[in-house]
Design a protein around this motif. Structure first.
Motif, PDB file in Angstrom:
ATOM      1  N   SER A  10       5.022  -7.799  -4.402  1.00 28.83           N
ATOM      2  CA  SER A  10       4.808  -6.549  -3.242  1.00 28.83           C
ATOM      3  C   SER A  10       3.400  -6.685  -2.802  1.00 28.83           C
ATOM      4  O   SER A  10       2.048  -6.433  -3.002  1.00 28.83           O
ATOM      5  CB  SER A  10       4.801  -5.306  -3.881  1.00 28.83           C
ATOM      6  N   ASN A  12       1.869  -3.371  -1.609  1.00 32.81           N
ATOM      7  CA  ASN A  12       1.594  -2.197  -1.852  1.00 32.81           C
ATOM      8  C   ASN A  12       0.638  -2.325  -3.270  1.00 32.81           C
ATOM      9  O   ASN A  12      -0.538  -1.811  -3.727  1.00 32.81           O
ATOM     10  CB  ASN A  12       3.043  -1.548  -2.328  1.00 32.81           C
ATOM     11  N   ALA A  52       9.575   3.009  -6.740  1.00 35.13           N
ATOM     12  CA  ALA A  52       8.964   1.893  -6.767  1.00 35.13           C
ATOM     13  C   ALA A  52       7.605   1.523  -6.894  1.00 35.13           C
ATOM     14  O   ALA A  52       7.436   2.225  -8.026  1.00 35.13           O
ATOM     15  CB  ALA A  52       8.946   2.168  -4.800  1.00 35.13           C
ATOM     16  N   VAL A  53       7.377   0.130  -6.637  1.00 37.23           N
ATOM     17  CA  VAL A  53       5.778  -0.324  -7.898  1.00 37.23           C
ATOM     18  C   VAL A  53       5.001  -0.051  -6.577  1.00 37.23           C
ATOM     19  O   VAL A  53       5.765   0.101  -4.980  1.00 37.23           O
ATOM     20  CB  VAL A  53       5.854  -1.706  -7.487  1.00 37.23           C
ATOM     21  N   GLU A  66       2.554   5.568  -5.517  1.00 35.60           N
ATOM     22  CA  GLU A  66       2.089   5.682  -4.131  1.00 35.60           C
ATOM     23  C   GLU A  66       0.869   5.183  -3.741  1.00 35.60           C
ATOM     24  O   GLU A  66      -0.178   5.587  -4.604  1.00 35.60           O
ATOM     25  CB  GLU A  66       1.866   7.338  -3.470  1.00 35.60           C
ATOM     26  N   SER A  67       1.143   3.550  -3.633  1.00 34.37           N
ATOM     27  CA  SER A  67      -0.116   2.719  -3.257  1.00 34.37           C
ATOM     28  C   SER A  67      -1.801   3.360  -3.108  1.00 34.37           C
ATOM     29  O   SER A  67      -2.781   3.478  -3.369  1.00 34.37           O
ATOM     30  CB  SER A  67       0.326   2.016  -3.020  1.00 34.37           C
ATOM     31  N   GLN A  99       0.508   3.640   6.174  1.00 33.08           N
ATOM     32  CA  GLN A  99       1.462   4.104   5.791  1.00 33.08           C
ATOM     33  C   GLN A  99       2.970   4.317   7.103  1.00 33.08           C
ATOM     34  O   GLN A  99       4.029   4.260   7.029  1.00 33.08           O
ATOM     35  CB  GLN A  99       2.286   5.346   5.273  1.00 33.08           C
ATOM     36  N   GLN A 103       2.835  -0.275   7.368  1.00 34.70           N
ATOM     37  CA  GLN A 103       3.233  -0.126   6.316  1.00 34.70           C
ATOM     38  C   GLN A 103       5.088  -0.432   6.327  1.00 34.70           C
ATOM     39  O   GLN A 103       5.802  -0.912   6.430  1.00 34.70           O
ATOM     40  CB  GLN A 103       3.415   0.458   4.737  1.00 34.70           C
ATOM     41  N   TYR A 165      -1.205  -5.052   4.663  1.00 36.46           N
ATOM     42  CA  TYR A 165      -0.116  -5.923   5.223  1.00 36.46           C
ATOM     43  C   TYR A 165       0.504  -6.147   6.872  1.00 36.46           C
ATOM     44  O   TYR A 165       0.393  -7.060   7.147  1.00 36.46           O
ATOM     45  CB  TYR A 165       1.524  -5.074   5.634  1.00 36.46           C
TER      46      TYR A 165
HETATM   47  N1  GSH Z   1       4.899   4.164  -0.137  1.00 36.89           N
HETATM   48  C1  GSH Z   1       5.104   3.477  -1.586  1.00 36.89           C
HETATM   49  C2  GSH Z   1       6.302   2.456  -0.912  1.00 36.89           C
HETATM   50  C3  GSH Z   1       6.385   1.295  -2.348  1.00 36.89           C
HETATM   51  C4  GSH Z   1       7.130   0.944  -1.804  1.00 36.89           C
HETATM   52  O1  GSH Z   1       8.129   0.384  -0.683  1.00 36.89           O
HETATM   53  N2  GSH Z   1       7.670  -0.092  -2.881  1.00 36.89           N
HETATM   54  C5  GSH Z   1       8.413  -1.278  -2.885  1.00 36.89           C
HETATM   55  C6  GSH Z   1       8.044  -2.612  -3.053  1.00 36.89           C
HETATM   56  S1  GSH Z   1       6.378  -2.864  -1.604  1.00 36.89           S
HETATM   57  C7  GSH Z   1       9.298  -1.235  -4.294  1.00 36.89           C
HETATM   58  O2  GSH Z   1       8.860  -1.215  -4.833  1.00 36.89           O
HETATM   59  N3  GSH Z   1      10.434  -1.267  -3.476  1.00 36.89           N
HETATM   60  C8  GSH Z   1      11.541  -0.560  -4.582  1.00 36.89           C
HETATM   61  C9  GSH Z   1      12.568   0.372  -4.201  1.00 36.89           C
HETATM   62  O3  GSH Z   1      11.763   1.327  -3.117  1.00 36.89           O
HETATM   63  O4  GSH Z   1      13.361   0.844  -4.148  1.00 36.89           O
HETATM   64  C10 GSH Z   1       3.973   2.828  -1.426  1.00 36.89           C
HETATM   65  O5  GSH Z   1       3.169   3.116  -0.167  1.00 36.89           O
HETATM   66  O6  GSH Z   1       3.249   2.669  -2.916  1.00 36.89           O
END
Ligand code: GSH
Length: 213
Positions: A10, A12, A52-53, A66-67, A99, A103, A165
């Motif tokens: 990731s 992010n 998400a991470v 949120e990163s 974002q 992203q 990214y």
């Molecule tokens: N807007 C969020 C996006 C985070 C995101 O989409 N993370 C992805 C990995 S790059 C993730 O963990 N996806 C798994 C999911 O959404 O279930 C941020 O900036 O942290």
């Protein structure tokens, strides 16, 4: 000690990894296997409701996701986050841009390309993301024609966020060759003290060829 919820491919999460390295922030890392459904487990959704991470847990138990929110929180009081209200707002301008325009376009296209999912995505969606990705790179190239970093003379969390990214656009099938000012900014970021060069392809996780839960 701070706990950092990470998943190596990731970008992010890379943003937080980079800041932690540059500010030497002590932390424990916990890896979240997002393609195995771990992100959607009730335990992890109490840390980040989206699953998400990245996310972090502070020593007192409070959690933040949120990163870009994590970047601004961890950088507070350092040179990477200005104290002047207008300069802070400019950092936030570029974090929002990241974002919406970076992203959500280069990030998605890169993920689909690197995990062989591009062909299964609607062609209109791919075309629209590609057009916005190129527009974003053109905007950034123009910005870097007159200043070394996105908010002016100083490197901030907005540079960290954009780098994650945008600098990997080639992995989304977009050549960076036409964007000379942008390429010079990429090199400038890579020369900042404590820069982290390690990038992890999705292929280190065989489950990433499947869809997210
Ligand atoms: N807007 C969020 C996006 C985070 C995101 O989409 N993370 C992805 C990995 S790059 C993730 O963990 N996806 C798994 C999911 O959404 O279930 C941020 O900036 O942290």
């Amino acid at each position: 000690m701070l706990t950092f919820y990470d998943y190596l491919p990731s970008q992010n999460a890379f943003k937080v990894r980079l800041l932690q390295s540059q500010l030497r922030i002590p932390h424990d890392t916990k890896y979240v296997s997002i393609f195995s459904g771990e992100g959607q487990s009730p335990e992890y959704r109490r840390i980040n409701p989206t699953g998400a991470v990245p996310a972090i847990r502070l020593e007192d138990g409070r959690v933040l996701a949120e990163s870009n929110a994590i970047l601004t929180f961890l950088a507070e009081g350092t040179d990477f986050m200005p104290s002047d209200p207008f300069e802070r707002a400019k950092v936030n301008q570029w974090l929002s841009f990241e974002q919406d325009y970076v992203q959500n376009t280069i990030g998605s296209l890169r993920y689909w390309t690197m995990t062989s999912k591009l062909d299964s995505r609607p062609a209109d969606l791919v075309r629209s993301k590609m057009a916005t990705a190129i527009k974003a790179l053109q905007i950034l190239d123009e910005e870097f024609s007159s200043k070394p970093f996105i908010c002016g003379q100083h490197y901030t969390v907005a540079d960290i966020s954009l780098y994650a990214y945008a600098s990997r656009a080639d992995e989304a099938g977009i050549s960076l060759a036409p964007f000379k000012h942008f390429e010079r900014w990429v090199q400038r970021v890579e020369r900042t003290p404590g820069f982290v060069a390690e990038i992890y392809p999705y292929s280190i996780d065989p489950r990433s060829s499947g869809e997210l839960a």
